[in-house]
Design a protein around this motif. Sequence first.
Motif, PDB file in Angstrom:
ATOM      1  N   ALA A 163       8.071  15.288  -6.914  1.00  7.04           N
ATOM      2  CA  ALA A 163       7.383  14.450  -5.756  1.00  7.04           C
ATOM      3  C   ALA A 163       7.671  12.994  -5.368  1.00  7.04           C
ATOM      4  N   PHE A 164       7.705  12.343  -6.172  1.00  5.63           N
ATOM      5  CA  PHE A 164       8.266  11.138  -6.506  1.00  5.63           C
ATOM      6  C   PHE A 164       9.660  10.931  -6.153  1.00  5.63           C
ATOM      7  N   THR A 165      10.409  11.426  -6.540  1.00  3.22           N
ATOM      8  CA  THR A 165      11.766  12.242  -5.672  1.00  3.22           C
ATOM      9  C   THR A 165      11.964  11.937  -4.745  1.00  3.22           C
ATOM     10  N   ALA A 166      11.470  12.855  -3.970  1.00  2.00           N
ATOM     11  CA  ALA A 166      11.463  13.212  -2.652  1.00  2.00           C
ATOM     12  C   ALA A 166      10.809  12.015  -1.953  1.00  2.00           C
ATOM     13  N   GLY A 206      -3.625  -0.145  -9.409  1.00  2.00           N
ATOM     14  CA  GLY A 206      -3.179   0.964  -9.126  1.00  2.00           C
ATOM     15  C   GLY A 206      -1.195   0.777 -10.089  1.00  2.00           C
ATOM     16  N   PHE A 207      -0.673  -0.680  -9.371  1.00  2.00           N
ATOM     17  CA  PHE A 207       0.555  -1.006 -10.209  1.00  2.00           C
ATOM     18  C   PHE A 207       0.431  -0.346 -11.046  1.00  2.00           C
ATOM     19  N   SER A 208      -1.259  -1.161 -12.103  1.00  3.47           N
ATOM     20  CA  SER A 208      -0.312  -1.016 -13.626  1.00  3.47           C
ATOM     21  C   SER A 208      -1.193   0.298 -14.597  1.00  3.47           C
ATOM     22  N   ILE A 209      -1.416   1.757 -13.871  1.00  2.00           N
ATOM     23  CA  ILE A 209      -1.975   2.209 -14.416  1.00  2.00           C
ATOM     24  C   ILE A 209      -0.599   2.654 -14.733  1.00  2.00           C
ATOM     25  N   VAL A 210       0.343   2.928 -13.233  1.00  2.00           N
ATOM     26  CA  VAL A 210       2.213   3.928 -14.345  1.00  2.00           C
ATOM     27  C   VAL A 210       2.597   3.105 -15.299  1.00  2.00           C
ATOM     28  N   PRO A 211       3.228   2.317 -15.661  1.00  2.00           N
ATOM     29  CA  PRO A 211       3.432   1.673 -16.822  1.00  2.00           C
ATOM     30  C   PRO A 211       2.277   2.366 -18.207  1.00  2.00           C
ATOM     31  N   LEU A 212       0.987   1.940 -18.138  1.00  2.00           N
ATOM     32  CA  LEU A 212      -0.184   2.369 -18.835  1.00  2.00           C
ATOM     33  C   LEU A 212      -0.112   4.573 -19.055  1.00  2.00           C
ATOM     34  N   PHE A 213       0.129   4.925 -17.910  1.00  2.00           N
ATOM     35  CA  PHE A 213       0.207   6.120 -18.412  1.00  2.00           C
ATOM     36  C   PHE A 213       1.428   6.919 -18.873  1.00  2.00           C
ATOM     37  N   ILE A 214       3.285   5.582 -18.622  1.00  2.00           N
ATOM     38  CA  ILE A 214       4.110   6.913 -19.209  1.00  2.00           C
ATOM     39  C   ILE A 214       4.101   6.083 -20.506  1.00  2.00           C
ATOM     40  N   LEU A 215       3.378   5.105 -21.155  1.00  2.00           N
ATOM     41  CA  LEU A 215       3.419   3.878 -21.877  1.00  2.00           C
ATOM     42  C   LEU A 215       2.984   5.394 -23.878  1.00  2.00           C
ATOM     43  N   PHE A 216       1.178   5.275 -22.426  1.00  2.00           N
ATOM     44  CA  PHE A 216       0.466   6.104 -23.537  1.00  2.00           C
ATOM     45  C   PHE A 216       0.450   7.316 -23.549  1.00  2.00           C
ATOM     46  N   TYR A 217       0.756   8.443 -22.222  1.00  2.00           N
ATOM     47  CA  TYR A 217       0.330   9.655 -22.421  1.00  2.00           C
ATOM     48  C   TYR A 217       1.423  10.132 -22.167  1.00  2.00           C
ATOM     49  N   ARG A 218       2.435   9.523 -21.711  1.00  2.83           N
ATOM     50  CA  ARG A 218       3.902  10.700 -21.611  1.00  2.83           C
ATOM     51  C   ARG A 218       5.149  10.027 -23.088  1.00  2.83           C
ATOM     52  N   HIS A 219       4.904   9.071 -23.127  1.00  6.84           N
ATOM     53  CA  HIS A 219       5.179   8.672 -23.928  1.00  6.84           C
ATOM     54  C   HIS A 219       5.648   9.434 -25.482  1.00  6.84           C
ATOM     55  N   GLY A 227       0.725  -1.643   0.245  1.00  3.42           N
ATOM     56  CA  GLY A 227       0.208  -0.483  -0.252  1.00  3.42           C
ATOM     57  C   GLY A 227       0.939   1.399  -0.113  1.00  3.42           C
ATOM     58  N   VAL A 228       1.902   1.008   0.682  1.00  3.69           N
ATOM     59  CA  VAL A 228       2.666   2.281   0.675  1.00  3.69           C
ATOM     60  C   VAL A 228       3.803   2.760  -0.657  1.00  3.69           C
ATOM     61  N   HIS A 229       4.270   1.456  -1.094  1.00  2.00           N
ATOM     62  CA  HIS A 229       4.907   1.251  -2.234  1.00  2.00           C
ATOM     63  C   HIS A 229       4.102   1.928  -3.075  1.00  2.00           C
ATOM     64  N   LEU A 230       2.459   1.595  -2.677  1.00  6.53           N
ATOM     65  CA  LEU A 230       1.560   1.761  -4.208  1.00  6.53           C
ATOM     66  C   LEU A 230       1.657   3.515  -4.611  1.00  6.53           C
ATOM     67  N   GLY A 231       1.469   3.890  -2.974  1.00  6.88           N
ATOM     68  CA  GLY A 231       1.099   5.387  -3.003  1.00  6.88           C
ATOM     69  C   GLY A 231       2.447   6.312  -3.626  1.00  6.88           C
ATOM     70  N   ILE A 232       3.568   5.852  -2.957  1.00  5.92           N
ATOM     71  CA  ILE A 232       4.636   6.623  -3.947  1.00  5.92           C
ATOM     72  C   ILE A 232       4.519   6.712  -5.163  1.00  5.92           C
ATOM     73  N   ASN A 233       4.312   5.704  -6.310  1.00  2.00           N
ATOM     74  CA  ASN A 233       4.384   5.137  -7.053  1.00  2.00           C
ATOM     75  C   ASN A 233       3.749   5.798  -7.913  1.00  2.00           C
ATOM     76  N   LEU A 234       2.216   6.456  -7.172  1.00  2.00           N
ATOM     77  CA  LEU A 234       1.299   7.615  -8.313  1.00  2.00           C
ATOM     78  C   LEU A 234       1.962   8.132  -7.863  1.00  2.00           C
TER      79      LEU A 234
END
Lengths: 222, 257
Positions: A46-49, A209-222, A29-36
């Motif tokens: 924020a993530f790096t901090a 929650g964990f799967s959103i991050v790669p999808l977001f980076i792949l399709f939105y940020r990339h 749960g904590v790890h997910l919070g940071i990943n989000l």
Amino acid sequence: MNLLLSSFSSLTNKVLMALAGLFLVTFLGVHLGINLLLLNNDGGRAFTAAASFMGTNSIIKVFEIVLFAGFLLHIILGMMVSGQNKAARPSTYVVSNHSATAPFSKYMFHTGIIVFLFLLLHFFDFYFIKIGLVAPPDGIASHDFYSRTLLLFSTPWYSLLYIVCFVALGIHLNHAIQSAFQTLGLNHSKYMDAVKVIGSVYSLLITVGFSIVPLFILFYRH
Amino acid sequence: MNFTLKIWRQKNAVAKGEMVTYAVSEISPDSSFFEMLDALNQQLITSGGDPVAFDHDCREGICGTCSLYINGRPHGPLKGVTTCQLHMRSFKDGDTIHIEPWRAKAFPIIRDLIVDRSALDKIIQAGGYVSVHTGGVPDANTIPVPHEKAESAMDAAACIGCGACVAACSNAAAMLFVGAKVSHLALLPQGKVEAAKRVQKMVACMDELGFGNCSNTYACEAECPKGISVVNIARMNRQFLAANLLSEREKVVNISL
């Protein structure tokens, strides 16, 4: 350690496994919070901090050791208990079992192995780079988890593998959470249904929650 | 009705077993599963063959003697019944029925479909009793027992010790059996005194006999002919934890003569 654990009662082993497992569940749960925080459009500030807080805070450092011990205990006990279970039925049935069971409960070992392999990969991708065991890729500092994450998730096959692993983890947790309560003797008609629902919702949140991050980076940020 | 039977045949405990195919015909849909097997055995005896050995006794679902793993399920396709209460109308005409013995390290095969279930007796011997004579039937309410406790104890005591829970479990664990036996005594005042020691002894005995661990698949509950709930396993776990963590240390008195 193995010899010590194998001298414990079957119930003691399961209780230890459940306690270690529940601890790992809270950690997720904590790890997910940071990943989000990666979804924040702030260039990873924020993530790096958060990551550097987790890497430097002395209380977290102590918990890091507890966390490794928790993983180790859960994995070793899991292997050992599975071995004992196999030995308890030396000759198997000709027709495989058709009994109704709790959803996914028969696949705890299989999903556990997938999560374990992912954990190893995850250590090579991040932790071993941070502590200097593995050289970071060109142009990325060893503690720059943000750039490392962006680089990894910009590879579609890596993102897919990552998501598959988290689906396996979700399946594992779906049974694990209510199973831990049962093992600790906390099964009561008053709250067991709620435990099952909350456990399933939590495991779904972890997977999504964990799967959103790669999808977001792949399709939105990339 | 006509059936093709595939039955596990094994001459003795050490011989190698195999599935052997038989055909039975003109079986009444109202005949019980055992009457069907009786017909097969009569057929085998008449033709000079070796009849199939299987366990059975009361044939009314209370003694816990019958077993049989039928088409991948202990006691066959129905819920809440033993094999002896299963009738051929629960199958379709022309079905192929696979019949195997219970399989577990702690339940060695004696012959064909008969397994040695004395491991369950050993667990009872380890602690499934009340040590003192608790007298005859007391007057009503002399010993206060809350109604819900009496109900739960009775539900647990419904276990007939057939071993279907072990047979169904992917780990060949006896947790439901031990959970039921621990529960039905511990819930009542007469059994409460020895509850802590009982659960420790019975669990230790279960481990020693080579039964597996619990992975909470709940196949045992699904297959139990008496509907014993896994709540009893949780109660056993709870009592085991409490017994190990909280029970009073025994006072040792040294008497020197």
